[in-house]
Design an enzyme around this catalytic site. Structure first.
Site, PDB file in Angstrom:
ATOM      1  N   PHE A 139     -12.982  -4.523   0.703  1.00  0.00           N
ATOM      2  CA  PHE A 139     -13.997  -3.881  -0.133  1.00  0.00           C
ATOM      3  C   PHE A 139     -15.395  -4.228   0.393  1.00  0.00           C
ATOM      4  CE2 PHE A 139     -15.892  -3.175  -4.617  1.00  0.00           C
ATOM      5  CZ  PHE A 139     -16.084  -1.827  -4.336  1.00  0.00           C
ATOM      6  N   PRO A 140     -15.671  -3.881   1.667  1.00  0.00           N
ATOM      7  CA  PRO A 140     -16.905  -4.346   2.293  1.00  0.00           C
ATOM      8  C   PRO A 140     -18.159  -3.560   1.927  1.00  0.00           C
ATOM      9  CG  PRO A 140     -15.658  -3.048   3.854  1.00  0.00           C
ATOM     10  CD  PRO A 140     -14.799  -3.166   2.618  1.00  0.00           C
ATOM     11  N   TYR A 153       0.839  -1.197   0.000  1.00  0.00           N
ATOM     12  CA  TYR A 153       0.000   0.000   0.000  1.00  0.00           C
ATOM     13  C   TYR A 153       0.878   1.253   0.000  1.00  0.00           C
ATOM     14  CZ  TYR A 153      -3.917  -3.084   1.250  1.00  0.00           C
ATOM     15  OH  TYR A 153      -4.871  -4.081   1.261  1.00  0.00           O
TER      16      TYR A 153
END
Length: 286
Positions: free
Chosen positions: A209-210, A64
Site C-alpha cells: 500500500f505504498p 490473492y
C-alpha cells in the site's frame, strides 16, 4: 501523461539485482480479492506490460484471489525470465471476502508452500514471506518451518511481513531475512522504526500500500502542489518520496489498470528536491 521504462536505480533483493520499483499482483484477482477477475486476458496483459516496462520484481500471495494471482503470473510469464524475481507469501487464510486470518502452524505453512510451488510452476520460490505471524503459534516455530523448506530447496530466500524490530531480530537469530514487507506510505508511518532498522542492516524494505490516502491525496494539498511542480501526479510524487526515503525501499504498487501501471513506473523519473522531500515528509507526519 508520459510513460517510461525503469531507470537503473536498483537494489539486490533475494540475490537478484532488480529495479527498486516493483509490481504488486493482488489486483490481478477480482475486486474483493476472492476469485478470478472478470477479464482474465486483461490481467495477463497487465502482467506482461509490467515486464515490458522494466519491472523485474513481482510480488503476490497465495491468498490473492485464493491462488488466482499466482495462476495468472504463471500463465503470463512462465517460463520465467532469469532476471525476474517472483515473491509470494504464506501464513494467512481468507475465510470470506476481504477478511484475512493468520494461520502459522508449520504443517499448514508447508502445505501452502507446496500449493504455491504448483500454481507458480516452479521447483523453488525466489522469495517466500511469512505473510502474518500467527500469535497462537510460537514465532520461531513459524520461521523454522520456512527454514526447513529453504533447506529442502523449495525456497531460495525468506522474508517477513508486518513485523516489528523485535520479530526481525528474533528471526535473524535463526535465518537470513532477505526482505521485510510492511504497510508504509507517506501518510502511514507506523513502521518508521523498521525502515530505519532495515536501512542500517541493509535489508530491503518492501512497502505494501505504498500510495498515500487521506488529506494529502486531495486536490490542493502538498502532494498536488509538488506534482504540478514536477509534471507528475500525486501518486507519482508519493512513490518518488518513498524511493527518496531510504535506499533499501522497494515499493510494490498494485493496480488493475495498465494506465496506472505505466504511471507508477514513470514515478521513477521524478526527482524531488530537498525542499520538496522535506515538505512531503513534514506533511505526512501530521
Amino acid at each position: 501523461m508520459a510513460t517510461t521504462t525503469l531507470t537503473n536505480d536498483s537494489l539486490i533483493v533475494a540475490g537478484k539485482r532488480v529495479p527498486r520499483m516493483a509490481f504488486g499482483a493482488m489486483r490481478l484477482a477480482d475486486p474483493q480479492i476472492w476469485g478470478p477477475p472478470s477479464d482474465r486476458e486483461h490481467s495477463v496483459r497487465l502482467v506482461r506490460r509490467a515486464v515490458e516496462l522494466g519491472i523485474e520484481h513481482v510480488d503476490t500471495a497465495d491468498t490473492y484471489g485464493l491462488g488466482v494471482s499466482e495462476d495468472i503470473l504463471r500463465e503470463a510469464l512462465h517460463p520465467y525470465p532469469e532476471n525476474l524475481l517472483i515473491s509470494t507469501k504464506i501464513g494467512q487464510v481468507q475465510p470470506r471476502p476481504l477478511e484475512w486470518v493468520p494461520v502459522g502452524h508449520p504443517w499448514f505453512l508447508r502445505h501452502q508452500c507446496e500449493m504455491s510451488l504448483r500454481r507458480l510452476g516452479t521447483d523453488c520460490i525466489d522469495l517466500l514471506y511469512l505473510h502474518r505471524a500467527d500469535p497462537s503459534v510460537p514465532f520461531l516455530d513459524q520461521v523454522g518451518a520456512l527454514r526447513e523448506l529453504q533447506q529442502e530447496g523449495k525456497i531460495a530466500h525468506i522474508g517477513l511481513s508486518e513485523v516489528d524490530i523485535e520479530q526481525v531480530d528474533t528471526a535473524r537469530s535463526v535465518i537470513t531475512v532477505a526482505a521485510v514487507q510492511n504497510i508504509y506510505n507517506l501518510t502511514t508511518r507506523t513502521w518508521d522504526d523498521v525502515v530505519e532498522y532495515c536501512s542500517q542492516a541493509g535489508i530491503p524494505f518492501v512497502p505494501w500500500f505504498p500510495v498515500m490516502n487521506g488529506d494529502l491525496a486531495r486536490s490542493g494539498g502538498v502532494a498536488d502542489r509538488i506534482a504540478a511542480e514536477t509534471n507528475g501526479t500525486p501518486a507519482q510524487v508519493a512513490l518518488a518520496w518513498l524511493l527518496a526515503r531510504a535506499e533499501v525501499m522497494c515499493p510494490i504498487p498494485g493496480t488493475s489498470s495498465i494506465t496506472h501501471l505505466e504511471e507508477n513506473v514513470a514515478a521513477t523519473d521524478i526527482e524531488l528536491s530537498h525542499e520538496q522531500f522535506a515538505a512531503l515528509d513534514a506533511a505526512g507526519t501530521h
